[in-house]
Design a protein around this motif. Structure first.
Motif, PDB file in Angstrom:
ATOM      1  N   UNK A  12      24.617  -8.088  -6.884  1.00  0.00           N
ATOM      2  CA  UNK A  12      24.259  -8.689  -8.164  1.00  0.00           C
ATOM      3  C   UNK A  12      23.059  -7.977  -8.762  1.00  0.00           C
ATOM      4  N   UNK A  13      23.192  -7.563  -9.998  1.00  0.00           N
ATOM      5  CA  UNK A  13      22.128  -6.874 -10.723  1.00  0.00           C
ATOM      6  C   UNK A  13      21.268  -7.889 -11.484  1.00  0.00           C
ATOM      7  N   UNK A  14      19.999  -7.586 -11.754  1.00  0.00           N
ATOM      8  CA  UNK A  14      19.261  -6.374 -11.377  1.00  0.00           C
ATOM      9  C   UNK A  14      18.893  -6.380  -9.896  1.00  0.00           C
ATOM     10  N   UNK A  15      18.641  -5.183  -9.369  1.00  0.00           N
ATOM     11  CA  UNK A  15      18.265  -5.024  -7.970  1.00  0.00           C
ATOM     12  C   UNK A  15      16.912  -4.323  -7.888  1.00  0.00           C
ATOM     13  N   UNK A  16      16.024  -4.884  -7.098  1.00  0.00           N
ATOM     14  CA  UNK A  16      14.785  -4.226  -6.694  1.00  0.00           C
ATOM     15  C   UNK A  16      14.945  -3.913  -5.213  1.00  0.00           C
ATOM     16  N   UNK A  17      15.071  -2.647  -4.826  1.00  0.00           N
ATOM     17  CA  UNK A  17      15.430  -2.305  -3.444  1.00  0.00           C
ATOM     18  C   UNK A  17      14.217  -2.182  -2.526  1.00  0.00           C
ATOM     19  N   UNK A  18      14.515  -1.776  -1.296  1.00  0.00           N
ATOM     20  CA  UNK A  18      13.471  -1.419  -0.348  1.00  0.00           C
ATOM     21  C   UNK A  18      13.266  -2.423   0.764  1.00  0.00           C
ATOM     22  N   UNK A  19      13.036  -1.885   1.993  1.00  0.00           N
ATOM     23  CA  UNK A  19      12.777  -2.735   3.162  1.00  0.00           C
ATOM     24  C   UNK A  19      11.607  -2.225   4.000  1.00  0.00           C
ATOM     25  N   UNK A  20      11.010  -1.097   3.640  1.00  0.00           N
ATOM     26  CA  UNK A  20       9.956  -0.500   4.467  1.00  0.00           C
ATOM     27  C   UNK A  20       8.644  -0.452   3.697  1.00  0.00           C
ATOM     28  N   UNK A  50       4.821  -8.568  -1.840  1.00  0.00           N
ATOM     29  CA  UNK A  50       6.025  -9.035  -1.164  1.00  0.00           C
ATOM     30  C   UNK A  50       5.680 -10.295  -0.379  1.00  0.00           C
ATOM     31  N   UNK A  51       6.551 -11.293  -0.429  1.00  0.00           N
ATOM     32  CA  UNK A  51       6.401 -12.486   0.400  1.00  0.00           C
ATOM     33  C   UNK A  51       7.407 -12.417   1.538  1.00  0.00           C
ATOM     34  N   UNK A  52       6.952 -12.725   2.754  1.00  0.00           N
ATOM     35  CA  UNK A  52       7.828 -12.657   3.918  1.00  0.00           C
ATOM     36  C   UNK A  52       7.279 -13.555   5.014  1.00  0.00           C
ATOM     37  N   UNK A  53       7.886 -13.482   6.199  1.00  0.00           N
ATOM     38  CA  UNK A  53       7.465 -14.300   7.331  1.00  0.00           C
ATOM     39  C   UNK A  53       6.988 -13.403   8.469  1.00  0.00           C
ATOM     40  N   UNK A  54       6.221 -13.941   9.412  1.00  0.00           N
ATOM     41  CA  UNK A  54       5.657 -13.114  10.487  1.00  0.00           C
ATOM     42  C   UNK A  54       6.687 -12.387  11.331  1.00  0.00           C
ATOM     43  N   UNK A  55       7.913 -12.877  11.432  1.00  0.00           N
ATOM     44  CA  UNK A  55       8.895 -12.199  12.291  1.00  0.00           C
ATOM     45  C   UNK A  55       9.312 -10.842  11.737  1.00  0.00           C
ATOM     46  N   UNK A  56       8.902 -10.532  10.508  1.00  0.00           N
ATOM     47  CA  UNK A  56       9.202  -9.224   9.924  1.00  0.00           C
ATOM     48  C   UNK A  56       8.013  -8.262  10.010  1.00  0.00           C
ATOM     49  N   UNK A  57       6.946  -8.663  10.696  1.00  0.00           N
ATOM     50  CA  UNK A  57       5.699  -7.917  10.652  1.00  0.00           C
ATOM     51  C   UNK A  57       5.198  -7.536  12.037  1.00  0.00           C
ATOM     52  N   UNK A  58       4.455  -6.425  12.088  1.00  0.00           N
ATOM     53  CA  UNK A  58       3.584  -6.121  13.218  1.00  0.00           C
ATOM     54  C   UNK A  58       2.291  -5.554  12.642  1.00  0.00           C
ATOM     55  N   UNK A  59       1.192  -5.747  13.371  1.00  0.00           N
ATOM     56  CA  UNK A  59      -0.077  -5.196  12.916  1.00  0.00           C
ATOM     57  C   UNK A  59      -0.066  -3.682  13.071  1.00  0.00           C
ATOM     58  N   UNK A  60      -0.600  -3.005  12.083  1.00  0.00           N
ATOM     59  CA  UNK A  60      -0.656  -1.540  12.130  1.00  0.00           C
ATOM     60  C   UNK A  60      -1.790  -1.119  13.063  1.00  0.00           C
ATOM     61  N   UNK A  74       0.815  -1.209   0.000  1.00  0.00           N
ATOM     62  CA  UNK A  74       0.000   0.000   0.000  1.00  0.00           C
ATOM     63  C   UNK A  74       0.852   1.264   0.000  1.00  0.00           C
ATOM     64  N   UNK A  75       1.918   1.263   0.807  1.00  0.00           N
ATOM     65  CA  UNK A  75       2.808   2.420   0.938  1.00  0.00           C
ATOM     66  C   UNK A  75       4.234   1.917   1.130  1.00  0.00           C
ATOM     67  N   UNK A 130      11.321  -7.072   2.210  1.00  0.00           N
ATOM     68  CA  UNK A 130      11.454  -6.607   0.834  1.00  0.00           C
ATOM     69  C   UNK A 130      11.740  -7.735  -0.130  1.00  0.00           C
ATOM     70  N   UNK A 131      12.016  -7.393  -1.392  1.00  0.00           N
ATOM     71  CA  UNK A 131      12.162  -6.028  -1.913  1.00  0.00           C
ATOM     72  C   UNK A 131      10.833  -5.277  -1.920  1.00  0.00           C
ATOM     73  N   UNK A 132      10.847  -4.072  -1.358  1.00  0.00           N
ATOM     74  CA  UNK A 132       9.620  -3.329  -1.111  1.00  0.00           C
ATOM     75  C   UNK A 132       9.142  -2.502  -2.297  1.00  0.00           C
TER      76      UNK A 132
END
Length: 306
Positions: free
Chosen positions: A55-63, A96-106, A36-37, A89-91
């Motif tokens: 290593x290229x190509x790179x899709x960046x972002x973590x937030x 994005x696919x990830x695991x719960x340890x990278x998340x908190x509910x907003x 969303x953002x 990321x890449x954000x």
């Protein structure tokens, strides 16, 4: 799905819009998030410029803040439809696919934009106060770079922890420091802050861009004090028994704990993150955002909104 990345290092213009396959759940403890953002960080500017290689190509972002649209069988703390704050990321991607340890509910009373603006600078700030140093109620904490993205959050969290806070910044940011509620101000372009605050601080936190003026640690910290810096210099010459830590990547479990506490503070209005510019989640938005990052002194966070 659409992502924004680059196939060569360089200026903001190297970004391209690319089409890639949607991410899929490959283990039972993963989730897929619809973005969303997205929050932009200076690390991504340096990464794009080639300062870290890779290593290229790179899709960046973590937030990112997004909505969970798929969930693995072993995920119990989240459900489809949850809006989450993700340090993953890449954000710069629609999903994005990830695991719960990278998340908190907003928190429901926090906007997506405010939540995403908090992630990386907030985690860095919180960990500087609680992991790389251990600030306690009544400590005097000197924050170098107190007007920056990390520094403004350090000031607010330190105040919430009950510390007496000295903020150091340039004179053009004096009003910002007053608005943040610092107890004393040092203006490095108008006075010798090292002399002014010599041996005053139980804890010195250097959050200035690239760790500028690490020497201030040696001047301001008390003997037997603590310090943490985003810079490279972690050696003190003149003070005995001072513990100095260089900020570096740490376990995601610690980052998640930081994000949980920061989200609570944000929900209670104990901290605020200034957003400088909201841009569209488009190729031009990404390019414009990175052009703003190039100035290094944008007065607030830059976010991309879908």
């Amino acid at each position: 799905m659409k992502v924004f990345g680059y196939q060569t290092f360089g200026g903001p213009e190297v970004f391209q819009e690319m089409e890639v396959d949607d991410p899929e759940i490959t283990t039972e403890n993963q989730v897929v998030i619809e973005t969303l953002v997205v929050g932009l960080n200076n690390f991504e500017r340096a990464q794009r410029a080639g300062m870290f290689g890779g290593e290229l190509p790179i899709v960046p972002g973590r937030d990112l803040v997004g909505k969970i649209i798929k969930i693995g069988d072993n995920v119990s703390d989240f459900k489809i439809g949850d809006v989450v704050i993700a340090h993953a990321g890449p954000a710069y991607a629609e999903k994005v696919v990830t695991t719960p340890r990278h998340l908190v509910k907003k928190p429901a009373n926090v906007t997506n934009e405010d939540a995403v603006a908090l992630i990386t600078p907030g985690i860095t700030a919180y960990n500087m106060l609680t992991h790389f140093t251990q600030v306690k109620r009544g400590d005097t904490v000197l924050v170098n770079g107190a007007s920056g993205g990390v520094g403004t959050i350090i000031v607010q969290v330190a105040k919430a922890l009950g510390a007496y806070v000295i903020g150091v910044a340039s004179s053009r940011n004096e009003q910002l420091l007053k608005n943040l509620g610092v107890d004393e101000i040092g203006l490095y372009d108008q006075e010798e802050v090292g002399t002014k605050f010599a041996n005053r601080a139980d804890v010195v936190l250097n959050a200035a861009m690239n760790g500028n003026n690490d020497a201030l640690i040696d001047q301001a910290v008390k003997p037997d004090g603590q310090a943490a810096t985003v810079g490279q210099s972690t050696e003190l010459i003149n003070k005995p028994n001072v513990k100095v830590a260089g900020v570096q990547p740490i376990a995601e479990s610690i980052n998640q704990l930081a994000l949980i506490e920061l989200a609570k503070m944000l929900a209670k209005n104990e901290i605020k993150v200034d957003i400088f510019r909201e841009l569209p989640f488009t190729l031009q938005g990404v390019i414009d955002g990175h052009e703003l990052l190039e100035t290094s002194h944008a007065p607030g966070r830059i976010v991309l909104v879908r």
